[in-house]
Scaffold this motif. Structure first.
Motif, PDB file in Angstrom:
ATOM      1  N   THR A 297       0.858  -1.361  -0.125  1.00 48.48           N
ATOM      2  CA  THR A 297       0.021   0.055  -0.192  1.00 48.48           C
ATOM      3  C   THR A 297       0.851   1.346   0.109  1.00 48.48           C
ATOM      4  OG1 THR A 297       0.011  -0.008   2.755  1.00 48.48           O
ATOM      5  CG2 THR A 297      -1.732  -1.354   1.220  1.00 48.48           C
ATOM      6  N   ASP A 298       0.180   2.312  -0.153  1.00 49.06           N
ATOM      7  CA  ASP A 298       0.904   3.716  -0.095  1.00 49.06           C
ATOM      8  C   ASP A 298       1.644   3.942   1.062  1.00 49.06           C
ATOM      9  OD1 ASP A 298       0.419   3.951  -2.811  1.00 49.06           O
ATOM     10  OD2 ASP A 298      -1.007   5.700  -2.463  1.00 49.06           O
ATOM     11  N   SER A 299       0.938   3.659   2.164  1.00 49.63           N
ATOM     12  CA  SER A 299       1.458   3.835   3.511  1.00 49.63           C
ATOM     13  C   SER A 299       2.697   2.696   3.651  1.00 49.63           C
ATOM     14  CB  SER A 299       0.512   3.527   4.579  1.00 49.63           C
ATOM     15  OG  SER A 299      -0.220   2.210   4.708  1.00 49.63           O
ATOM     16  N   GLN A 300       2.712   1.754   3.378  1.00 47.53           N
ATOM     17  CA  GLN A 300       3.713   0.633   3.551  1.00 47.53           C
ATOM     18  C   GLN A 300       4.682   1.189   2.509  1.00 47.53           C
ATOM     19  OE1 GLN A 300       1.691  -2.776   2.336  1.00 47.53           O
ATOM     20  NE2 GLN A 300       1.597  -3.689   4.480  1.00 47.53           N
ATOM     21  N   LEU A 301       4.773   1.648   1.326  1.00 50.15           N
ATOM     22  CA  LEU A 301       5.510   2.056   0.456  1.00 50.15           C
ATOM     23  C   LEU A 301       6.406   3.273   1.553  1.00 50.15           C
ATOM     24  CD1 LEU A 301       4.022   2.290  -2.900  1.00 50.15           C
ATOM     25  CD2 LEU A 301       5.883   0.755  -2.169  1.00 50.15           C
ATOM     26  N   TYR A 302       5.763   4.122   1.927  1.00 49.32           N
ATOM     27  CA  TYR A 302       6.012   5.462   2.566  1.00 49.32           C
ATOM     28  C   TYR A 302       7.029   5.077   3.774  1.00 49.32           C
ATOM     29  CZ  TYR A 302       6.336  10.000   4.719  1.00 49.32           C
ATOM     30  OH  TYR A 302       6.777  11.167   5.425  1.00 49.32           O
ATOM     31  N   GLU A 303       6.667   3.886   4.414  1.00 47.96           N
ATOM     32  CA  GLU A 303       7.478   3.265   5.516  1.00 47.96           C
ATOM     33  C   GLU A 303       8.878   2.591   4.968  1.00 47.96           C
ATOM     34  OE1 GLU A 303       7.050   0.127   9.214  1.00 47.96           O
ATOM     35  OE2 GLU A 303       5.481   0.772   7.984  1.00 47.96           O
ATOM     36  N   ALA A 304       8.625   1.913   3.891  1.00 49.22           N
ATOM     37  CA  ALA A 304       9.874   0.957   3.288  1.00 49.22           C
ATOM     38  C   ALA A 304      10.699   2.046   2.788  1.00 49.22           C
ATOM     39  CB  ALA A 304       9.190   0.046   2.098  1.00 49.22           C
ATOM     40  N   PHE A 305      10.283   3.003   2.095  1.00 55.53           N
ATOM     41  CA  PHE A 305      11.354   4.028   1.404  1.00 55.53           C
ATOM     42  C   PHE A 305      11.946   4.839   2.621  1.00 55.53           C
ATOM     43  CE2 PHE A 305       9.209   5.355  -2.879  1.00 55.53           C
ATOM     44  CZ  PHE A 305       9.237   4.101  -3.371  1.00 55.53           C
ATOM     45  N   THR A 306      11.291   5.031   3.778  1.00 58.17           N
ATOM     46  CA  THR A 306      12.046   5.830   4.863  1.00 58.17           C
ATOM     47  C   THR A 306      13.194   4.930   5.326  1.00 58.17           C
ATOM     48  OG1 THR A 306      10.027   7.071   5.368  1.00 58.17           O
ATOM     49  CG2 THR A 306      11.423   6.804   7.107  1.00 58.17           C
ATOM     50  N   PHE A 307      12.613   3.803   5.996  1.00 58.82           N
ATOM     51  CA  PHE A 307      13.617   2.719   6.151  1.00 58.82           C
ATOM     52  C   PHE A 307      14.742   2.504   5.343  1.00 58.82           C
ATOM     53  CE2 PHE A 307      15.119  -1.411   7.600  1.00 58.82           C
ATOM     54  CZ  PHE A 307      15.450  -1.439   8.879  1.00 58.82           C
ATOM     55  N   LEU A 308      14.636   2.131   4.140  1.00 56.22           N
ATOM     56  CA  LEU A 308      15.602   1.862   3.200  1.00 56.22           C
ATOM     57  C   LEU A 308      16.579   3.213   2.979  1.00 56.22           C
ATOM     58  CD1 LEU A 308      13.831  -0.331   0.634  1.00 56.22           C
ATOM     59  CD2 LEU A 308      15.442  -1.060   2.225  1.00 56.22           C
ATOM     60  N   LYS A 309      15.984   4.184   2.934  1.00 53.02           N
ATOM     61  CA  LYS A 309      16.872   5.431   2.699  1.00 53.02           C
ATOM     62  C   LYS A 309      17.893   5.412   4.033  1.00 53.02           C
ATOM     63  CE  LYS A 309      16.722  10.379   3.322  1.00 53.02           C
ATOM     64  NZ  LYS A 309      15.735  11.453   3.809  1.00 53.02           N
ATOM     65  N   GLY A 310      17.440   5.257   5.081  1.00 47.22           N
ATOM     66  CA  GLY A 310      18.154   5.185   6.460  1.00 47.22           C
ATOM     67  C   GLY A 310      19.313   4.231   6.221  1.00 47.22           C
ATOM     68  N   LEU A 311      18.983   2.980   5.579  1.00 49.09           N
ATOM     69  CA  LEU A 311      20.150   2.073   5.337  1.00 49.09           C
ATOM     70  C   LEU A 311      21.131   2.540   4.289  1.00 49.09           C
ATOM     71  CD1 LEU A 311      18.123  -1.059   5.815  1.00 49.09           C
ATOM     72  CD2 LEU A 311      19.551   0.007   7.409  1.00 49.09           C
ATOM     73  N   GLY A 312      20.808   3.483   3.491  1.00 50.71           N
ATOM     74  CA  GLY A 312      21.684   3.775   2.222  1.00 50.71           C
ATOM     75  C   GLY A 312      21.335   2.997   1.134  1.00 50.71           C
ATOM     76  N   ALA A 313      20.347   2.252   0.967  1.00 50.42           N
ATOM     77  CA  ALA A 313      19.998   1.481  -0.223  1.00 50.42           C
ATOM     78  C   ALA A 313      19.430   1.964  -1.106  1.00 50.42           C
ATOM     79  CB  ALA A 313      19.241   0.239   0.218  1.00 50.42           C
ATOM     80  N   VAL A 314      19.647   1.687  -2.540  1.00 51.79           N
ATOM     81  CA  VAL A 314      19.011   1.716  -3.568  1.00 51.79           C
ATOM     82  C   VAL A 314      17.502   1.144  -3.879  1.00 51.79           C
ATOM     83  CG1 VAL A 314      19.034   2.070  -5.999  1.00 51.79           C
ATOM     84  CG2 VAL A 314      20.890   2.307  -5.078  1.00 51.79           C
ATOM     85  N   VAL A 315      16.295   2.165  -3.671  1.00 58.32           N
ATOM     86  CA  VAL A 315      15.042   1.342  -3.826  1.00 58.32           C
ATOM     87  C   VAL A 315      14.507   1.333  -5.198  1.00 58.32           C
ATOM     88  CG1 VAL A 315      12.678   2.034  -3.160  1.00 58.32           C
ATOM     89  CG2 VAL A 315      14.766   2.799  -1.555  1.00 58.32           C
ATOM     90  N   GLN A 316      14.344   0.221  -5.528  1.00 53.96           N
ATOM     91  CA  GLN A 316      13.757  -0.111  -7.044  1.00 53.96           C
ATOM     92  C   GLN A 316      12.419  -0.239  -6.925  1.00 53.96           C
ATOM     93  OE1 GLN A 316      16.780  -3.532  -7.387  1.00 53.96           O
ATOM     94  NE2 GLN A 316      16.938  -2.679  -9.333  1.00 53.96           N
TER      95      GLN A 316
END
Length: 713
Positions: free
Chosen positions: A286-305
């Motif tokens: 969902t959009d809310s899950q995407l928001y949470e996933a993007f936030t977490f992955l950004k903190g790890l320094g990952a590339v979000v595909q």
């Protein structure tokens, strides 16, 4: 050597931006700001410290000299032009050449030097002479010396040790090996897997000029990401013929995933993860899950595909189309119209912008989706787009083929656009930099596997070939027609991928210290694509019969010749896993700056001490609980009001529930036949008893005419 110089002496044979090597006017050119500028020192001979690399015995070496030098011990050193050459082979492109340039020539050493070069199964010592080096930012003539899987020297008249295998490039292009960042070589589907595994798939990659892949790990929904990673890693280590790395797809988002993501990034060298906006049966977020996933992955320094499609609308469209009786492959594209891809791309970039997170859109298949990425980048979004071999080389008109097998071969998601102008548009955006990377999305299911969905297009396994054809199709569709120059070709097939996924400059560049992954490319070679000659295990090819201009002549991986004269020299397990570090500079440089500049701060102001409107509490409607006999799954009908029961009491006493009608008959003065109502005072407990009322009045012929009530029953 004289033959090679003779070819260079022809001024007409050289591109206008390259000077003739061997003359006083030799000036390498660097592409910058759309023009060409000199690169100071690019032609200086570079020597290596052989003591540091533990090659041969210790000895001293003086700077560049035109004379031959000898190392202590048994290892000899010679200039490139003096290497012993006693045998060799010539690789020529088919057909007549307009420039009459000789083919690539490989010469092998013999005797003592040859044995030293092959010692302990180490990488070959290779010298590439007379090639034109093409990087993403510059092109120039130079020789390249490779040893121990690395590029050790670049220049002219190189001083190299004995026992060197020499490749006479004869002016051919020398490119960094291609990097394919989107492959599925072990994707499961209904108990089966792709017919091209890591061995078959990487062989095909090398034959097409790709020397590294990044494959997708696809865990079962709800399954362990770490367990899936280990499974893929083990299979690739045993079978891969070229270097590889891995993405991990997040097939379900929950709290337990976060701990595994941290381990993958910090301990396993996995720094790219794919999320899904489609596949409602399990993968979709969902959009809310995407928001949470993007936030977490950004903190790890990952590339979000992001796999960008509107999954909810696709599910509705699929149901509608199946109900219409359309079950063939054309139903796949009908249920996934172009706007469902472009809408999801826009939504993904919007979510990324709100978090200041970079977004990488995989499999850009339509013009509108590509345009949204281009427009977002022009507005400053950190977004990247990756068209694939299929979307760059063909279109979706094949879904309406009368041959079911042919139509099913093109089924992939997002689908190929039925608009035949789409490939040209995507290649144009790729050429001008609005799209940055090319993948293959190689996911090879046989015709028998595709036939799982012969009666229902939603069950057809999704995937097309493209790992072997990728570089030739980009060259033919973009460079050979004048849309793209050779430097941009290197950028979109290798360098940009290396930068985005933190492999640069180890991969994606020909430079001293980089991995010896090199392709000698013939821009004039005509290659006809056919399932009969491909290295894939598939029995079909979606590009069947297509003629492509541009193909590899020699492919070098880890300093070894793995492809020459159309033949592969590989074995299973020779590929290496390449771990990656988080926070790639190419992706996160702007993100870090924006984090500092775009911090949200509140406004400092005094406390408000004025009047505050008192908002009355709104009573909440409480849904009555269903009876024991009723089914909780069914909607309960609203209760029917019993007009015989009332809270009114005309006698001042609470009404009797047993005699509701007798209580109501205490209405005095009511006369069914009279022409007027007698004055009656109603006494009882009411909600609004505290509101003052005016005294009652006799009403004659009330509004609306005489009452026609004859009975209260």
């Amino acid at each position: 050597m004289n033959d090679r110089r003779g070819n260079w002496d022809k001024e007409d044979d050289l591109p206008v931006y390259l000077a003739r090597p061997g003359t006083t006017a030799q000036t390498p050119r660097q592409k910058s700001w759309g023009m060409f500028a000199s690169v100071e020192g690019a032609y200086e001979n570079k020597t290596i410290d052989f003591d540091a690399y533990s090659v041969g015995k210790k000895g001293s070496r003086t700077p560049r000299s035109d004379s031959r030098e000898v190392l202590d011990g048994d290892s000899f050193s010679e200039t490139a032009s003096d290497v012993s050459e006693v045998s060799g082979s010539v690789i020529s492109s088919p057909g007549d050449r307009e420039d009459k340039t000789p083919g690539v020539e490989i010469r092998y050493p013999t005797g003592k030097e040859f044995l030293q070069g092959q010692e302990n199964g180490k990488s070959d010592r290779l010298l590439i002479k007379g090639g034109r080096i093409i990087n993403d930012d510059q092109s120039f003539y130079a020789d390249i010396y490779l040893e121990d899987g690395l590029i050790k020297q670049i220049g002219e008249n190189l001083i190299v040790p004995g026992g060197v295998k020499t490749i006479e490039a004869n002016g051919r292009m020398v490119l960094p090996g291609g990097i394919d960042v989107n492959t599925y070589l072990q994707k499961p589907y209904h108990g089966t897997t792709t017919v091209d595994d890591f061995y078959q798939g990487t062989m095909a990659a090398l034959a097409g000029g790709t020397t590294m892949i990044i494959d997708h790990v696809v865990p079962e929904p709800g399954g362990s990401l770490l367990a899936a990673f280990e499974k893929w890693h083990e299979a690739a280590d045993k079978k891969s013929c070229c270097d590889y790395s891995l993405h991990v797809d997040i097939t379900q988002w929950h709290e337990g995933v976060k701990e595994e993501l941290e381990i993958l990034v910090q301990d396993k060298g996995i720094t790219s993860f794919q999320v899904y906006m489609a596949y409602t049966e399990g993968f979709q977020m969902t959009d809310s899950q995407l928001y949470e996933a993007f936030t977490f992955l950004k903190g790890l320094g990952a590339v979000v595909q992001v796999h960008a499609e509107n999954g909810d609308l696709i599910a509705q469209e699929q149901h509608k189309i199946l109900s219409m009786g359309i079950t063939g492959p054309e139903g796949h594209v009908l249920s996934r119209p172009e706007e469902l891809e472009s809408e999801a791309v826009f939504r993904a970039i919007t979510i990324g912008n709100r978090i200041n997170c970079p977004v990488y859109i995989t499999k850009v298949m339509s013009k509108s989706a590509a345009d949204i990425i281009a427009q977002a980048r022009k507005k400053g979004a950190v977004a990247f787009g990756e068209p694939v071999t299929a979307s760059l080389g063909t279109d979706g008109t094949h879904y309406w083929s009368k041959n079911w097998s042919k139509a099913a071969a093109f089924v992939t998601s997002p689908p190929l656009s039925p608009d035949p102008t789409t490939p040209d548009h995507l290649n144009s955006l790729l050429a001008c930099g609005d799209l940055q990377v090319t993948g293959s999305a190689h996911c090879a299911y046989s015709t028998a596997q595709k036939a799982i969905g012969k009666d229902n297009f939603t069950l057809i396994p999704e995937g097309t070939n493209g790992i072997e054809e990728r570089m030739s199709i980009v060259w033919d569709k973009a460079v050979a027609v004048g849309k793209m120059d050779e430097n941009q070709f290197v950028a979109v097939t290798s360098t940009n991928a290396a930068k985005i996924f933190n492999l640069y400059p180890r991969k994606g560049r020909i430079a001293v210290g980089s991995d010896a992954d090199i392709v000698i490319w013939d821009p004039d070679r005509i290659k006809t694509i056919s399932a009969k000659t491909q290295n894939s295990a598939l029995e079909y090819n979606i590009f069947e019969g297509m003629e492509c201009r541009g193909a590899p002549l020699v492919v070098i991986s880890q300093g070894k010749i793995v492809f020459e004269d159309g033949k592969l020299h590989v074995h299973q397990g020779m590929g290496r896993f390449i771990p990656r570090k988080p926070f790639p500079e190419y992706v996160y440089q702007r993100i870090k700056t924006r984090n500092k500049r775009m911090e949200m701060l509140g406004v400092s102001r005094g406390m408000y001490d004025g009047p505050v409107y008192d908002v009355p509490a709104t009573p909440k409607y409480i849904t009555p609980s269903p009876s024991v006999k009723s089914s909780p799954a069914k909607n309960q009908p609203p209760p029917i009001r019993n007009l015989h029961q009332s809270n009114f009491s005309l006698s001042g006493e609470p009404p009797s529930s047993a005699l509701p009608w007798e209580a109501s008959r205490q209405l005095e003065g009511y006369n069914n036949t009279s022409k007027h109502y007698k004055h009656t005072t109603i006494i009882g407990t009411q909600v609004d008893d505290n509101i003052p009322r005016r005294s009652g009045h006799r009403i004659v012929n009330p509004p609306g005419g005489r009452s026609n009530i004859t009975s209260l029953g």
